[in-house]
Scaffold this motif. Structure first.
Motif, PDB file in Angstrom:
ATOM      1  N   ASN A 192      54.856  33.407  37.183  1.00  0.00           N
ATOM      2  CA  ASN A 192      54.598  34.773  36.708  1.00  0.00           C
ATOM      3  C   ASN A 192      53.405  35.372  37.435  1.00  0.00           C
ATOM      4  OD1 ASN A 192      56.535  35.393  34.463  1.00  0.00           O
ATOM      5  ND2 ASN A 192      55.759  33.416  33.761  1.00  0.00           N
ATOM      6  N   ILE A 193      53.627  36.564  37.976  1.00  0.00           N
ATOM      7  CA  ILE A 193      52.599  37.236  38.764  1.00  0.00           C
ATOM      8  C   ILE A 193      52.466  38.679  38.287  1.00  0.00           C
ATOM      9  CG2 ILE A 193      52.712  35.829  40.863  1.00  0.00           C
ATOM     10  CD1 ILE A 193      54.691  39.062  40.634  1.00  0.00           C
ATOM     11  N   ASN A 194      51.412  39.344  38.752  1.00  0.00           N
ATOM     12  CA  ASN A 194      51.253  40.771  38.507  1.00  0.00           C
ATOM     13  C   ASN A 194      52.273  41.497  39.380  1.00  0.00           C
ATOM     14  OD1 ASN A 194      50.443  43.525  38.696  1.00  0.00           O
ATOM     15  ND2 ASN A 194      48.348  42.981  38.157  1.00  0.00           N
ATOM     16  N   GLN A 195      53.298  42.039  38.775  1.00  0.00           N
ATOM     17  CA  GLN A 195      54.423  42.579  39.530  1.00  0.00           C
ATOM     18  C   GLN A 195      54.101  43.888  40.238  1.00  0.00           C
ATOM     19  OE1 GLN A 195      58.073  42.603  37.182  1.00  0.00           O
ATOM     20  NE2 GLN A 195      57.425  40.752  36.109  1.00  0.00           N
ATOM     21  N   VAL A 196      53.049  44.582  39.802  1.00  0.00           N
ATOM     22  CA  VAL A 196      52.639  45.803  40.496  1.00  0.00           C
ATOM     23  C   VAL A 196      51.761  45.462  41.686  1.00  0.00           C
ATOM     24  CG1 VAL A 196      51.398  47.999  40.277  1.00  0.00           C
ATOM     25  CG2 VAL A 196      52.843  47.183  38.400  1.00  0.00           C
ATOM     26  N   GLY A 197      50.898  44.470  41.532  1.00  0.00           N
ATOM     27  CA  GLY A 197      50.115  44.015  42.670  1.00  0.00           C
ATOM     28  C   GLY A 197      48.682  43.699  42.322  1.00  0.00           C
ATOM     29  N   TYR A 198      47.941  43.269  43.328  1.00  0.00           N
ATOM     30  CA  TYR A 198      46.552  42.855  43.180  1.00  0.00           C
ATOM     31  C   TYR A 198      45.672  43.674  44.122  1.00  0.00           C
ATOM     32  CZ  TYR A 198      48.737  38.642  41.168  1.00  0.00           C
ATOM     33  OH  TYR A 198      49.492  37.773  40.420  1.00  0.00           O
ATOM     34  N   ARG A 199      44.517  44.097  43.643  1.00  0.00           N
ATOM     35  CA  ARG A 199      43.548  44.741  44.526  1.00  0.00           C
ATOM     36  C   ARG A 199      43.055  43.731  45.559  1.00  0.00           C
ATOM     37  NH1 ARG A 199      41.669  46.077  39.342  1.00  0.00           N
ATOM     38  NH2 ARG A 199      42.137  48.215  38.681  1.00  0.00           N
ATOM     39  N   THR A 200      42.682  44.233  46.695  1.00  0.00           N
ATOM     40  CA  THR A 200      42.325  43.368  47.821  1.00  0.00           C
ATOM     41  C   THR A 200      41.257  42.346  47.471  1.00  0.00           C
ATOM     42  OG1 THR A 200      42.852  45.193  49.319  1.00  0.00           O
ATOM     43  CG2 THR A 200      41.594  43.357  50.221  1.00  0.00           C
ATOM     44  N   ASP A 201      40.181  42.791  46.845  1.00  0.00           N
ATOM     45  CA  ASP A 201      39.044  41.900  46.593  1.00  0.00           C
ATOM     46  C   ASP A 201      39.031  41.329  45.181  1.00  0.00           C
ATOM     47  OD1 ASP A 201      37.943  42.193  49.158  1.00  0.00           O
ATOM     48  OD2 ASP A 201      37.040  44.104  48.591  1.00  0.00           O
ATOM     49  N   ALA A 202      40.083  41.564  44.421  1.00  0.00           N
ATOM     50  CA  ALA A 202      40.094  41.115  43.028  1.00  0.00           C
ATOM     51  C   ALA A 202      40.466  39.642  42.918  1.00  0.00           C
ATOM     52  CB  ALA A 202      41.084  41.954  42.226  1.00  0.00           C
ATOM     53  N   GLU A 203      40.149  39.059  41.760  1.00  0.00           N
ATOM     54  CA  GLU A 203      40.647  37.723  41.443  1.00  0.00           C
ATOM     55  C   GLU A 203      42.163  37.782  41.368  1.00  0.00           C
ATOM     56  OE1 GLU A 203      39.194  34.473  38.279  1.00  0.00           O
ATOM     57  OE2 GLU A 203      40.173  36.200  37.353  1.00  0.00           O
TER      58      GLU A 203
END
Length: 834
Positions: free
Chosen positions: A202-213
């Motif tokens: 399971n992942i964040n389906q919208v996405g992750y910020r570049t520098d975020a955890e």
């Protein structure tokens, strides 16, 4: 009689063909021929049976002499004005059923008996008209389920008025007994398995910020030890990581591992692979992965507008609800056109409107650069950020809900909920319900807040808001007691409450922020908490904590600060204990709002302290909402790989698919609607969610569920872009303590970087008393239970530890600190720190 052997557990088939691939597994009867009615003889009461009343129908239900006894006091205006029903009857296509029951009435009359669809068109799968007398008759017949499988059908007896037959009737009783429904032939039933796909990663389906955890949550792991992050375009692995932090997750009934890939910072599209498990859904890493989501979370409100033409290719409609509404209990009519439809129905309510307004305006305050003037609403291009234009549309409606004496009417709606129609098709008379103290206080706070934000763009409107706020404040002063009543003959949402103290607190602090006049907070003695529509104290805390040039040494500021930080510390601990980063241990109605609200508190705590743990925790709540959760769903419609397609939202139900940008209510372990009871009854608490339009307790949408998502996005985007997350390593802070005669400045050291707010307030309850000294000694004697990472609910927090270092020795928490507090309470010393 032909029978198939039932499997011990088979997948549920959708109640509608269009949902056939989206339903979770449920259990079915162990063998054909068993009674599907769990309470059939009423020897121990009427459990599992219920009544429905509307349109003037009045009835009551109880067991009497081993029978179900329905007392019909008034038959109402329609044939279904009085119903008695048994919920959740599974009917399988091509199954042959036998329905049997005994029934009689103390008054000769006609009723209708059926098994019907529980929502939608309410189509009857079997129906009989019955002429009842005082002599019991046995109804016994077989029928074949010819329609598509419906496992949440409903056995219903319509006992309202039958004008074709007898019309009005005196009070009478209807008796029902020995009810049975059996599947007698399932030879032509196809029990095809159909369980929603449960991703192992399971992942964040919208996405992750570049520098975020960046984390992924794994389940179904056997002997795997590592995972890979794969570029979706090149199919090349860009990172290999270890599966870590194995946890038994009792709320989801699974074992989880965590995969951290925060070091992957190159923008692009990726997926995660792990040998033996299906690949994860594809996700994006980038600097602006949430830009569209922020815009759509607000534009959803435009599509909820009432009283004006809505321009949209799919969800557009002519102006609705334009007629004047009648004030309940009078013949007076007023114009209440405008505002937003509150949720999946078309009622409009002041209390949740106020929460929505606060979220939007504070979201804009947190990160104004995120909000443009080009989101394709009628006001776009007028030089005012569209988020402020949208909020103003609701504020102008709220002003119409203010009575001449300053009080605010609680809501406007029809007498009952409409069918599944577009808003223009709801044409029943509108009714305005009485003034309430909660609506008035919320109204006051909203207007005072708005006056500040619109001063730059429209001074006249800002003054109008402030005048309305002052008028409602005068009403609150003249009416100090709690006041709320919801008329019993209006069955739409009541948004009731048991106290208005938190609402009055918010109004007081917001008026103080707007005017700077101390008179508004003269009666404030404590800080209240909550960001729900029923508990709004934290909006008062936000008002003072984000106020320009706030006096950080004031008692009000310190109490608000302690309230927020204490909550945030508790949330961080819960999130760290959760595989999926959830701040909740119990999932109630609107759990996604509560998750978003927690993210707001954490984001605010990050702003106040610069502690990276708060920022990461706030991002965890966002990640949960966008896919890192036990049901593997991005809860915002139209986003991610799997999102709600069948929300309890009338326009979406009419159009045939979900309107984009709506946050669903989310997991609700209490199973408070028929769909949830049918599809989730065997699921663990954290998985009780169903993408079904009949599940209003898990899959409805509301304006005030969207608004905290907007606010959370603002706080985390601002922190990510400005570098406010973490980075604050200062261990020395200056605290000014004022007494009646002198002002002293004391340097206070805190290993955690927390600032002392109220010296000696170890439990962060806003006062210094013996309980604070006791908590210090407990935390030192038994740190596993009462320490900062203790397992006791009321353990000391990081903020509490900072408040506790009162000896002036800068040596951390010691028993001497507890002794110093006791000396202060005995008035042996004048102030803390010593």
């Amino acid at each position: 009689m032909k029978k198939q052997v039932f499997k011990k557990c088979v997948a549920a088939i959708s109640a509608c063909a269009i949902m056939a691939s989206a339903m979770p597994m449920i259990s079915i009867p162990a063998s054909a021929g068993s009674n599907l009615i769990t309470n059939s003889t009423f020897d121990k009461g009427v459990s599992d049976w219920g009544t429905y009343k509307e349109s003037g129908g009045v009835c009551s239900l109880k067991a009497e002499d081993g029978k179900l006894a329905l007392t019909v006091t008034k038959v109402g205006k329609v044939n279904y004005a009085v119903q008695v029903f048994y919920d959740i009857v599974p009917l399988y296509k091509n199954g042959v059923y036998r329905l049997k029951y005994d029934i009689s009435s103390t008054e000769d009359r006609y009723i209708e008996a059926m098994i019907q669809q529980n929502g939608g068109t309410y189509q009857a799968y079997t129906w009989k008209g019955l002429n009842l007398t005082s002599e019991p008759q046995t109804i016994d017949y077989e029928f074949t389920m010819k329609q598509d499988t419906d496992i949440m059908a409903k056995l219903v007896f319509n006992c309202g008025i039958q004008e074709k037959y007898e019309g009005e009737l005196p009070e009478h009783k209807i008796y029902i007994d020995n009810v049975s429904l059996e599947l007698v032939d399932d030879s032509n039933v196809d029990y095809a398995s159909s369980r929603p796909y449960a991703p192992s990663i399971n992942i964040n389906q919208v996405g992750y910020r570049t520098d975020a955890e960046k984390i992924a949550v794994f389940r179904d792991v056997t002997d795997q030890t590592e995972f890979k992050v794969v570029n979706a375009d090149t199919k090349e692995a860009v990172y290999t990581g270890k599966l870590e932090n194995k946890k038994e997750n009792s709320t989801a009934d699974e074992i989880n591992w965590i995969g951290d890939f925060s070091s992957v910072k190159t923008a692009g599209k990726y997926y995660i692979s792990c040998e033996g498990l299906d690949d994860s859904y594809t996700f994006e890493i980038g600097g602006k992965v949430y830009s569209d989501l922020i815009e759509d979370s607000v534009r959803m409100l435009y599509l909820q507008r009432c009283g004006v033409e809505i321009e949209d290719e799919e969800f557009g409609h002519a102006a609705c609800h334009t007629k004047e509404a009648t004030i309940y209990g009078t013949s007076d009519k007023i114009d209440v056109c405008g505002g937003w439809h509150d949720a999946g129905d078309y009622g409009r309510y002041v209390v949740p409107a106020a929460k929505t307004i606060a979220d939007l305006l504070y979201a804009y305050q947190a990160a104004p650069d995120l909000y443009g003037d080009n989101t394709n609403i009628p006001e776009s291009g007028n030089g005012v950020p569209d988020i402020l234009d949208e909020a103003r549309f609701e504020l102008e409606w709220m002003m119409k809900m203010q009575a001449s004496d300053g009080g605010a009417y609680h809501k406007v709606s029809c007498e009952t909920f409409p069918g599944y129609v577009m808003p223009t098709k709801e044409t029943a008379p509108l009714i305005v319900t009485p003034v309430s103290s909660t609506a008035t206080a919320d109204f006051c706070a909203s207007m005072a807040l708005a006056a500040e934000f619109y001063e730059k763009y429209d001074k006249d409107f800002a003054k109008k808001c402030m005048d309305a706020a002052e008028k409602s404040w005068a009403w609150l002063e003249a009416n100090p007691d709690f006041l709320f009543t919801n008329p019993k003959d209006i069955v739409t949402g009541d948004y009731g409450d048991k106290t208005d103290k938190d609402e009055r607190y918010w109004a007081a602090v917001q008026m103080y922020r707007a005017t700077g006049d101390q008179k508004y907070i003269s009666g404030v003695s404590k800080a209240y908490t909550g960001l729900d529509w029923s508990t709004v104290g934290d909006y008062g805390n936000i008002a003072i904590l984000t106020m320009k040039d706030a006096d950080k040494n004031s008692d009000l500021y310190k109490k608000a600060y302690s309230a927020v930080i204490s909550q945030a510390d508790s949330m961080v601990k819960t999130i760290n204990d959760s595989s999926y980063g959830s701040a909740l241990t119990k999932y109630n109605w609107g759990s996604n709002m509560t998750i978003a609200n927690a993210g707001i508190i954490l984001g605010l705590a990050n702003e106040l302290t610069g502690q990276e743990s708060y920022f990461n925790a706030a991002n965890s709540e966002l990640g949960y909402l966008l896919g890192i959760n036990p049901v593997g769903t991005c809860f915002v419609s139209g986003y991610g790989t799997v999102s709600p397609e069948h929300p309890h939202h009338r326009p979406s139900m009419v159009v045939g698919h979900a309107m984009k940008g709506m946050l669903a209510g989310g997991v609700n372990q209490n199973l408070e609607d028929s769909a949830a009871k049918a599809y989730c009854r065997d699921l663990p608490a954290a998985k009780c969610y169903i993408d079904n339009s009949e599940s209003y307790s898990t899959n409805e949408i509301t304006i005030y569920w969207n608004s905290p998502l907007t606010y959370l996005l603002s706080l985390t985007e601002k922190a990510a872009s400005s570098g406010e997350q973490g980075g604050t390593t200062t261990t020395t802070t200056t605290v000014t303590t004022t007494t009646t005669s002198t002002t002293t400045t004391t340097v206070v050291s805190s290993e955690s970087g927390y600032k002392m707010q109220l010296p000696g307030d170890s439990n962060c309850d806003g006062i210094v008393d013996l309980a604070d000294a006791i908590l210090i000694m407990q935390s030192l004697a038994n740190p596993n239970k009462y320490g900062v990472t203790g397992n006791y609910e009321r353990h000391i927090t990081e903020q509490g530890r900072a408040n506790s270092d009162v000896t002036g020795n800068n040596d951390g928490l010691t028993n001497e600190d507890a002794a110093a507090i006791q000396r202060y309470l005995l008035k042996l010393v004048d102030k803390l720190p010593e």
